[in-house]
Design a protein around this motif. Structure first.
Motif, PDB file in Angstrom:
ATOM      1  N   PHE A   1      53.019  65.338 110.320  1.00 16.26           N
ATOM      2  CA  PHE A   1      53.404  65.987 111.576  1.00 16.26           C
ATOM      3  C   PHE A   1      54.643  66.863 111.377  1.00 16.26           C
ATOM      4  O   PHE A   1      54.685  68.009 111.825  1.00 16.26           O
ATOM      5  N   VAL A   2      55.650  66.331 110.689  1.00 13.95           N
ATOM      6  CA  VAL A   2      56.884  67.097 110.481  1.00 13.95           C
ATOM      7  C   VAL A   2      56.623  68.300 109.584  1.00 13.95           C
ATOM      8  O   VAL A   2      57.075  69.415 109.869  1.00 13.95           O
ATOM      9  N   LYS A   3      55.854  68.124 108.523  1.00 15.75           N
ATOM     10  CA  LYS A   3      55.561  69.244 107.619  1.00 15.75           C
ATOM     11  C   LYS A   3      54.792  70.353 108.342  1.00 15.75           C
ATOM     12  O   LYS A   3      55.004  71.528 108.069  1.00 15.75           O
ATOM     13  N   ALA A   4      53.934  69.969 109.272  1.00 14.32           N
ATOM     14  CA  ALA A   4      53.214  70.984 110.050  1.00 14.32           C
ATOM     15  C   ALA A   4      54.177  71.803 110.906  1.00 14.32           C
ATOM     16  O   ALA A   4      53.929  72.975 111.195  1.00 14.32           O
TER      17      ALA A   4
ATOM     18  N   ALA B   1      56.212  75.409 109.382  1.00 19.32           N
ATOM     19  CA  ALA B   1      55.704  76.780 109.541  1.00 19.32           C
ATOM     20  C   ALA B   1      55.890  77.281 110.969  1.00 19.32           C
ATOM     21  O   ALA B   1      56.328  78.414 111.183  1.00 19.32           O
ATOM     22  N   ARG B   2      55.582  76.428 111.948  1.00 14.81           N
ATOM     23  CA  ARG B   2      55.671  76.845 113.352  1.00 14.81           C
ATOM     24  C   ARG B   2      57.108  77.152 113.747  1.00 14.81           C
ATOM     25  O   ARG B   2      57.400  78.216 114.296  1.00 14.81           O
TER      26      ARG B   2
ATOM     27  N   ASP C   1      65.219  81.455 104.218  1.00 12.25           N
ATOM     28  CA  ASP C   1      65.303  80.718 102.956  1.00 12.25           C
ATOM     29  C   ASP C   1      65.314  79.215 103.186  1.00 12.25           C
ATOM     30  O   ASP C   1      64.723  78.459 102.405  1.00 12.25           O
ATOM     31  N   SER C   2      65.972  78.772 104.254  1.00 13.77           N
ATOM     32  CA  SER C   2      66.047  77.329 104.511  1.00 13.77           C
ATOM     33  C   SER C   2      64.679  76.753 104.878  1.00 13.77           C
ATOM     34  O   SER C   2      64.334  75.640 104.477  1.00 13.77           O
ATOM     35  N   PHE C   3      63.883  77.506 105.628  1.00 15.03           N
ATOM     36  CA  PHE C   3      62.537  77.030 105.945  1.00 15.03           C
ATOM     37  C   PHE C   3      61.636  77.085 104.709  1.00 15.03           C
ATOM     38  O   PHE C   3      60.791  76.208 104.515  1.00 15.03           O
ATOM     39  N   ALA C   4      61.819  78.096 103.858  1.00  9.53           N
ATOM     40  CA  ALA C   4      61.066  78.154 102.597  1.00  9.53           C
ATOM     41  C   ALA C   4      61.432  76.964 101.718  1.00  9.53           C
ATOM     42  O   ALA C   4      60.561  76.342 101.082  1.00  9.53           O
TER      43      ALA C   4
END
Length: 198
Positions: free
Chosen positions: A52-55, A58-59, A130-133
């Motif tokens: 759930f968290v990994k999904a 991207a959002r 960069d932090s989300f990547a």
């Protein structure tokens, strides 16, 4: 007082988002041309917490980066009131929070990124991207097998890996809601309030 006002604003925005989602769901789920809609897949999910968290990476990465880009560069010093943080500080904080949480959850070393709230907009937007990547890569192999393991996240207080995953997801909700408030106070619709492009 400042914390109370911030929590109240976040709660109101979250409530509004839930209401909109509930109102939109029946229309979106309605079958077209009299066709019968297939029932939702209610089978068990492997690794429900981490999945759930990994999904959400991207959002929220898309929406929070878009919110960072939506604020004009000359408004990055904007504060709703003198005692509150600037928009630039919020952008810096989002990037730092992502890097710290995702490093701790994955057992890695956080990127050593030097930034300040007074940095130019393009540098702070890049730091958020960069932090989300980084989170995407760092969380890739995280699953629910070690949710009970503890580590120190802030100060000297232990937190479980499961607790940190929940807190990370909560930080995205909180920070995006705060971005939305700052944008609206400047007459800008946040990304999720923009009309759908046709």
């Amino acid at each position: 007082m400042r914390m109370h006002a911030s929590l109240l604003a976040v709660t109101m925005l979250m409530g509004a988002g839930v209401t909109v989602a509930q109102q939109a769901a029946p229309a979106a789920a309605a079958p077209s041309s009299g066709a019968v809609a297939a029932p939702p897949d209610m089978s068990s999910v492997a690794n429900p917490v981490s999945t759930f968290v990994k999904a959400g990476v991207a959002r929220y990465g898309k929406n929070m980066t878009a919110a960072a880009e939506a604020m004009p560069a000359d408004k990055y010093g904007f504060k709703p009131s003198p005692e509150m943080n600037s928009y630039g500080h919020l952008m810096m904080h989002i990037a730092q929070t992502n890097n710290t949480f995702c490093a701790k959850i994955s057992g890695q070393t956080a990127p050593d990124v030097k930034m300040a709230e007074t940095d130019p907009k393009d540098k702070l937007v890049a730091a958020i991207k960069d932090s989300f990547a980084y989170c995407t890569t760092a969380l890739e192999k995280v699953d629910d097998s070690k949710l009970g393991e503890q580590f120190v996240l802030f100060g000297n207080r232990p937190i479980s890996r499961g607790g940190a995953l929940v807190a990370l997801g909560g930080s995205w909700t909180d920070h995006y809601a705060t971005q939305a408030i700052y944008l609206r106070l400047n007459g800008i619709l946040p990304p999720t309030a923009q009309p759908e492009k046709k």
